[in-house]
Design a protein around this motif. Sequence first.
Motif, PDB file in Angstrom:
ATOM      1  N   GLU A 123      25.874  66.183  50.634  1.00 28.78           N
ATOM      2  CA  GLU A 123      24.571  65.967  50.003  1.00 28.78           C
ATOM      3  C   GLU A 123      24.670  65.115  48.737  1.00 28.78           C
ATOM      4  O   GLU A 123      23.731  64.397  48.401  1.00 28.78           O
ATOM      5  CB  GLU A 123      23.921  67.318  49.684  1.00 28.78           C
ATOM      6  N   ILE A 124      25.805  65.236  48.035  1.00 29.96           N
ATOM      7  CA  ILE A 124      26.053  64.391  46.856  1.00 29.96           C
ATOM      8  C   ILE A 124      27.493  63.920  46.894  1.00 29.96           C
ATOM      9  O   ILE A 124      28.338  64.508  47.582  1.00 29.96           O
ATOM     10  CB  ILE A 124      25.771  65.139  45.530  1.00 29.96           C
ATOM     11  N   GLY A 125      27.790  62.857  46.143  1.00 30.36           N
ATOM     12  CA  GLY A 125      29.144  62.346  46.068  1.00 30.36           C
ATOM     13  C   GLY A 125      29.901  62.959  44.899  1.00 30.36           C
ATOM     14  O   GLY A 125      29.322  63.613  44.032  1.00 30.36           O
ATOM     15  N   LEU A 126      31.223  62.719  44.872  1.00 27.29           N
ATOM     16  CA  LEU A 126      32.044  63.252  43.794  1.00 27.29           C
ATOM     17  C   LEU A 126      31.610  62.713  42.434  1.00 27.29           C
ATOM     18  O   LEU A 126      31.675  63.422  41.427  1.00 27.29           O
ATOM     19  CB  LEU A 126      33.519  62.915  44.047  1.00 27.29           C
ATOM     20  N   ASP A 127      31.151  61.448  42.413  1.00 27.35           N
ATOM     21  CA  ASP A 127      30.713  60.871  41.145  1.00 27.35           C
ATOM     22  C   ASP A 127      29.470  61.575  40.613  1.00 27.35           C
ATOM     23  O   ASP A 127      29.287  61.719  39.396  1.00 27.35           O
ATOM     24  CB  ASP A 127      30.448  59.370  41.296  1.00 27.35           C
ATOM     25  N   GLU A 128      28.620  62.054  41.519  1.00 23.82           N
ATOM     26  CA  GLU A 128      27.422  62.785  41.106  1.00 23.82           C
ATOM     27  C   GLU A 128      27.751  64.212  40.699  1.00 23.82           C
ATOM     28  O   GLU A 128      27.018  64.823  39.912  1.00 23.82           O
ATOM     29  CB  GLU A 128      26.395  62.813  42.243  1.00 23.82           C
ATOM     30  N   ALA A 129      28.846  64.761  41.230  1.00 25.11           N
ATOM     31  CA  ALA A 129      29.218  66.146  40.926  1.00 25.11           C
ATOM     32  C   ALA A 129      29.644  66.305  39.473  1.00 25.11           C
ATOM     33  O   ALA A 129      29.317  67.302  38.832  1.00 25.11           O
ATOM     34  CB  ALA A 129      30.337  66.600  41.863  1.00 25.11           C
ATOM     35  N   GLU A 130      30.376  65.307  38.960  1.00 23.41           N
ATOM     36  CA  GLU A 130      30.808  65.378  37.569  1.00 23.41           C
ATOM     37  C   GLU A 130      29.591  65.263  36.653  1.00 23.41           C
ATOM     38  O   GLU A 130      28.820  64.318  36.732  1.00 23.41           O
ATOM     39  CB  GLU A 130      31.814  64.265  37.249  1.00 23.41           C
ATOM     40  N   GLY A 131      29.396  66.259  35.830  1.00 25.57           N
ATOM     41  CA  GLY A 131      28.269  66.247  34.916  1.00 25.57           C
ATOM     42  C   GLY A 131      26.970  66.731  35.526  1.00 25.57           C
ATOM     43  O   GLY A 131      25.916  66.631  34.895  1.00 25.57           O
ATOM     44  N   HIS A 132      27.013  67.257  36.769  1.00 26.81           N
ATOM     45  CA  HIS A 132      25.790  67.747  37.416  1.00 26.81           C
ATOM     46  C   HIS A 132      25.233  68.940  36.635  1.00 26.81           C
ATOM     47  O   HIS A 132      25.999  69.806  36.173  1.00 26.81           O
ATOM     48  CB  HIS A 132      26.107  68.165  38.858  1.00 26.81           C
ATOM     49  N   PRO A 133      23.909  69.031  36.465  1.00 21.88           N
ATOM     50  CA  PRO A 133      23.324  70.112  35.668  1.00 21.88           C
ATOM     51  C   PRO A 133      23.559  71.515  36.228  1.00 21.88           C
ATOM     52  O   PRO A 133      23.438  72.498  35.494  1.00 21.88           O
ATOM     53  CB  PRO A 133      21.825  69.770  35.644  1.00 21.88           C
ATOM     54  N   GLU A 134      23.890  71.624  37.526  1.00 27.49           N
ATOM     55  CA  GLU A 134      24.142  72.936  38.119  1.00 27.49           C
ATOM     56  C   GLU A 134      25.634  73.200  38.312  1.00 27.49           C
ATOM     57  O   GLU A 134      26.016  74.133  39.033  1.00 27.49           O
ATOM     58  CB  GLU A 134      23.410  73.064  39.450  1.00 27.49           C
ATOM     59  N   ALA A 135      26.474  72.407  37.630  1.00 26.49           N
ATOM     60  CA  ALA A 135      27.915  72.527  37.819  1.00 26.49           C
ATOM     61  C   ALA A 135      28.453  73.888  37.392  1.00 26.49           C
ATOM     62  O   ALA A 135      29.523  74.317  37.843  1.00 26.49           O
ATOM     63  CB  ALA A 135      28.630  71.415  37.043  1.00 26.49           C
TER      64      ALA A 135
END
Length: 219
Positions: A123-135
């Motif tokens: 659903e998302i890429g690794l680049d989007e995972a870093e810093g994601h608000p729900e991390a």
Amino acid sequence: NEDAILADPSGALWAVADGMGGHEGGAVAADLVVDALAAIRDGDLPAEALEEAIEAANAAVRAAARARGARTMGATVVALYIVHGIAHVAWAGDSRAYLVRGRRLRMITHDHTVVQDMVDRGEIGLDEAEGHPEAHIITRAVGAADEIEVDHAAVPLVLGDRLLLCSDGLPRCVYESVIESLATQPGSAQMACEALIRRALEEGAPDNVSVIVVDLMAE
């Protein structure tokens, strides 16, 4: 500080636990996890010993939460047990273990988080995972349920390997590319550890940050 660490003087057993459930409750949970792991004895089968210790910690945290009337009390954990040149890693949650070999950093663990599940589903890429608000939303933790599933990895080591354990406070504010750069710089494990902590503090360190760096060296 809701983090707790274990550094075995023999150089075989290491762990980072990150507590949750309010300042006092989280700190208690993390300490209970570390205490359970510290009870592992020399000669115990590594994978089984790590899993059994984390299961015992799960029961201890659940009991402590009931005694305190706490609705939420738990901890993430990553533990490393080096036996016969093999790094046995067990974890639950988003505390991480990395292997540094040469100039490359490789994550051994796999986060138990909502965001990692989104990455796994494409659903998302690794680049989007870093810093994601729900991390920060985890899907597995010691004390979160009556039963806990513990993940395990075994990595054969070679001289010169470096292992890095950390609570999520490090990757939440320091990009993995920067962790790799700092962890692969020439120098001792102590220097690498201090450099990583310093960078997290420079980036604001919104969460507790715990880092352990272990170098595999000839005796």
